[in-house]
Every structure is written in structure tokens, then in C-alpha cells.
Design an enzyme around this catalytic site. Structure first.
Site, PDB file in Angstrom:
ATOM      1  N   ASN A  13       0.847  -1.198   0.000  1.00 19.75           N
ATOM      2  CA  ASN A  13       0.000   0.000   0.000  1.00 19.75           C
ATOM      3  C   ASN A  13       0.884   1.251   0.000  1.00 19.75           C
ATOM      4  O   ASN A  13       1.647   1.455   0.946  1.00 19.75           O
ATOM      5  CB  ASN A  13      -0.903  -0.034   1.238  1.00 19.75           C
ATOM      6  CG  ASN A  13      -1.848   1.140   1.324  1.00 19.75           C
ATOM      7  OD1 ASN A  13      -1.831   2.018   0.467  1.00 19.75           O
ATOM      8  ND2 ASN A  13      -2.635   1.167   2.390  1.00 19.75           N
ATOM      9  N   LYS A  73      -0.095   4.260   0.233  1.00 14.04           N
ATOM     10  CA  LYS A  73      -0.701   5.330   1.045  1.00 14.04           C
ATOM     11  C   LYS A  73      -0.483   6.678   0.340  1.00 14.04           C
ATOM     12  O   LYS A  73      -0.554   6.747  -0.890  1.00 14.04           O
ATOM     13  CB  LYS A  73      -0.172   5.278   2.464  1.00 14.04           C
ATOM     14  CG  LYS A  73      -0.520   3.939   3.158  1.00 14.04           C
ATOM     15  CD  LYS A  73      -0.387   3.967   4.643  1.00 14.04           C
ATOM     16  CE  LYS A  73      -0.871   2.657   5.238  1.00 14.04           C
ATOM     17  NZ  LYS A  73      -0.820   2.636   6.728  1.00 14.04           N
ATOM     18  N   HIS A  77     -10.211   0.542   4.372  1.00  9.63           N
ATOM     19  CA  HIS A  77      -8.928   0.577   5.069  1.00  9.63           C
ATOM     20  C   HIS A  77      -9.063   1.388   6.356  1.00  9.63           C
ATOM     21  O   HIS A  77      -9.912   2.288   6.440  1.00  9.63           O
ATOM     22  CB  HIS A  77      -7.854   1.225   4.179  1.00  9.63           C
ATOM     23  CG  HIS A  77      -6.491   1.129   4.768  1.00  9.63           C
ATOM     24  ND1 HIS A  77      -6.011   2.068   5.675  1.00  9.63           N
ATOM     25  CD2 HIS A  77      -5.531   0.190   4.643  1.00  9.63           C
ATOM     26  CE1 HIS A  77      -4.800   1.699   6.065  1.00  9.63           C
ATOM     27  NE2 HIS A  77      -4.484   0.564   5.462  1.00  9.63           N
ATOM     28  N   GLU A 119      -6.124  -5.819  10.320  1.00  6.96           N
ATOM     29  CA  GLU A 119      -5.100  -4.807  10.627  1.00  6.96           C
ATOM     30  C   GLU A 119      -5.477  -4.071  11.906  1.00  6.96           C
ATOM     31  O   GLU A 119      -6.294  -3.146  11.879  1.00  6.96           O
ATOM     32  CB  GLU A 119      -4.994  -3.781   9.497  1.00  6.96           C
ATOM     33  CG  GLU A 119      -4.478  -4.299   8.166  1.00  6.96           C
ATOM     34  CD  GLU A 119      -3.905  -3.161   7.342  1.00  6.96           C
ATOM     35  OE1 GLU A 119      -4.577  -2.108   7.218  1.00  6.96           O
ATOM     36  OE2 GLU A 119      -2.780  -3.305   6.837  1.00  6.96           O
ATOM     37  N   GLY A 139       2.704  -3.083  10.707  1.00  6.00           N
ATOM     38  CA  GLY A 139       4.044  -3.253  11.269  1.00  6.00           C
ATOM     39  C   GLY A 139       4.905  -4.306  10.596  1.00  6.00           C
ATOM     40  O   GLY A 139       6.001  -4.620  11.072  1.00  6.00           O
ATOM     41  N   ALA A 165       2.957  -1.289   4.239  1.00  4.35           N
ATOM     42  CA  ALA A 165       3.259   0.024   3.651  1.00  4.35           C
ATOM     43  C   ALA A 165       4.650   0.496   4.073  1.00  4.35           C
ATOM     44  O   ALA A 165       5.629   0.284   3.371  1.00  4.35           O
ATOM     45  CB  ALA A 165       2.197   1.040   4.050  1.00  4.35           C
ATOM     46  N   SER A 166       4.753   1.116   5.264  1.00  5.14           N
ATOM     47  CA  SER A 166       5.971   1.835   5.658  1.00  5.14           C
ATOM     48  C   SER A 166       7.226   0.976   5.652  1.00  5.14           C
ATOM     49  O   SER A 166       8.307   1.466   5.323  1.00  5.14           O
ATOM     50  CB  SER A 166       5.783   2.459   7.038  1.00  5.14           C
ATOM     51  OG  SER A 166       5.354   1.490   7.975  1.00  5.14           O
TER      52      SER A 166
HETATM   53  O1  G3P Z   1      -2.438  -1.125   4.429  1.00  6.44           O
HETATM   54  C1  G3P Z   1      -1.295  -1.450   5.092  1.00  6.44           C
HETATM   55  C2  G3P Z   1      -1.100  -0.648   6.295  1.00  6.44           C
HETATM   56  O2  G3P Z   1      -2.165  -0.130   6.904  1.00  6.44           O
HETATM   57  C3  G3P Z   1      -0.047  -1.163   7.218  1.00  6.44           C
HETATM   58  O3  G3P Z   1       0.821  -0.114   7.402  1.00  6.44           O
HETATM   59  O4  G3P Z   1       2.983   0.922   7.586  1.00  6.44           O
HETATM   60  O5  G3P Z   1       2.225  -0.696   9.336  1.00  6.44           O
HETATM   61  O6  G3P Z   1       2.837  -1.507   7.076  1.00  6.44           O
HETATM   62  P1  G3P Z   1       2.305  -0.373   7.886  1.00  6.44           P
END
Ligand code: G3P
Length: 219
Positions: free
Chosen positions: A9, A11, A92, A140, A178, A199-200
Site C-alpha cells: 500500500n 498510502k 482501510h 489490521e 508493522g 506500507a511503511s
Molecule cells: O495497508 C497497510 C497498512 O495499513 C499497514 O501499514 O505501515 O504498518 O505496514 P504499515
């Protein structure tokens, strides 16, 4: 161990916007070709067309519960298809919608041949939205999103119990929040999911391609 599904993602991070976003898509395509792991990228809506035709699946971060007509500012399934998009995230954590809208979006995706990935924040929500028969449900926990603390390690019960809560074998379960390392993905598969949403951990990595390679390089 089966190969995971990885949904990346983008974002609205600057690191995944514009040409940097396209470079990330090329990197994901390369790692997918190297490893045979199914990687799907989710760029921002205005940039979806920018990612078309690179031999990698592109999903939208959002779709609206609308049919063609006068819906200024909304995201129409047919426009996503025109951008070469083959699926969408729905509900989301950073883009929640009420259950009737989730239901309509899943139906619209099914009708238009788009893969639906419905996100949920709890086991109860997983159970509720899985009744809508989306292609995927992604658990999530909001408190772990962006934390760098992997849900598959920090809260294995919520993942395991989310898998149990989905009784329809056609509805596949992902987990997210995470996730950044191969061991996090391995743990997610061992808990019964088919893969992860992240994502991050990649988008904000110094070397996103290396981070992606590490993410899928577990035994
Ligand atoms: O959609 C994936 C997201 O919400 C998770 O974010 O940065 O923790 O991988 P992250």
C-alpha cells in the site's frame, strides 16, 4: 511453505508519489519476477494510470459504492478498469466506510471483475465482512499500523482467530500492520493467512527493493 501474497500500500507517502512511486512499482515487478512471489502495488488514485502496463498487478486504495452517473469526486469501478487496475482495498483503517457501503463495493468489484480486499480492525469485523464474500479480508489492528511492530509477532491471536472466523474457504485472509521482515511474513503464513498487507516497512525503507527482497526471502 507456500509463497505469500504481498500487497504493498503506497498510502500518500512522498516516497511512493510521482516518479519515486513508479520506481517502486518497477522494483516490485523485478522482485516478483526474480522470486515468483505475487506482489500487488496500491498507488494513490490520481497516479494509477502511471503504473499501468508494467507487468505487475495494480490495485486501488479506494473504490466508491457508486454506479456510473453524477458522483463528482468519487472513484468509479469502470474508471479503475480503464487505468489497468485489477482490484481495490475497501474500508482501510485510514478510509473507513459503513457496512452497507462495504457491501456495495464488494458487489461492484465482483460485477466488474475487480479483486476485493476488505480491511477489518477486529475479529468481529472480520467475521462480519467475510459474510459479504470478498476475495480477501485483511486484519489490521489500527494501533499497530505504522508502528514497525509486526502484528504476526505482537498479536498472533488476533491473526489466528481472524483466520478461524472466516468460514468460507473462498475468502482468503491477509494480515497487516508493522510488517517489514521475512520472519514477519513467515509468521503470518504459519498463523494461517495467505499473505500480508504492508506500507511503511518498504515504502519508507532506505532501499525499498532490498527491503522487498528481504521480505520474501524466508525459508
Ligand atoms: O495497508 C497497510 C497498512 O495499513 C499497514 O501499514 O505501515 O504498518 O505496514 P504499515
Amino acid at each position: 511453505m507456500q509463497k505469500p501474497i504481498i500487497i504493498l500500500n503506497y498510502k500518500t507517502y512522498l516516497e511512493s508519489t510521482g516518479d519515486r512511486g513508479r520506481e517502486l512499482t518497477w522494483a516490485a515487478r523485478d522482485v516478483m519476477q526474480e522470486t515468483g512471489v505475487r506482489i500487488i502495488v496500491c498507488p494513490q488514485t490520481p497516479e494509477l494510470f502511471h503504473h499501468k502496463g508494467y507487468g505487475i498487478e495494480v490495485f486501488s486504495q479506494h473504490i466508491d459504492p457508486i454506479e456510473p452517473g453524477s458522483h463528482t469526486g468519487h472513484v468509479l469501478a469502470q474508471a479503475l478498469l480503464h487505468c489497468g487496475v485489477t482490484g481495490s482495498l475497501i474500508n482501510h483503517s485510514e478510509d473507513r466506510m459503513p457496512l452497507p457501503d462495504i457491501k456495495k463495493c464488494v458487489e461492484i468489484c465482483r460485477k466488474n471483475g475487480l479483486t476485493s480486499v476488505v480491511c477489518a480492525e477486529s475479529i468481529e469485523k472480520v467475521r462480519e465482512v467475510s459474510q459479504l464474500k470478498p476475495d480477501f479480508v485483511a486484519i489490521e489492528p489500527p494501533e499497530l499500523i505504522g508502528s514497525g511492530i509486526p502484528v504476526s509477532k505482537a498479536d498472533p491471536d488476533i491473526v489466528r482467530d481472524s483466520v478461524k472466523a472466516v468460514t468460507d474457504p473462498e475468502v482468503k485472509v491477509l494480515c497487516g500492520a508493522g510488517i517489514s521482515k521475512g520472519e514477519d511474513v513467515k509468521a503470518a503464513l504459519e498463523l494461517g493467512t495467505v499473505g500480508v498487507l504492508l506500507a511503511s516497512g518498504v515504502v519508507k525503507a532506505k532501499d525499498p527493493k532490498a527491503a522487498l527482497r528481504e521480505l520474501v526471502a524466508f525459508k
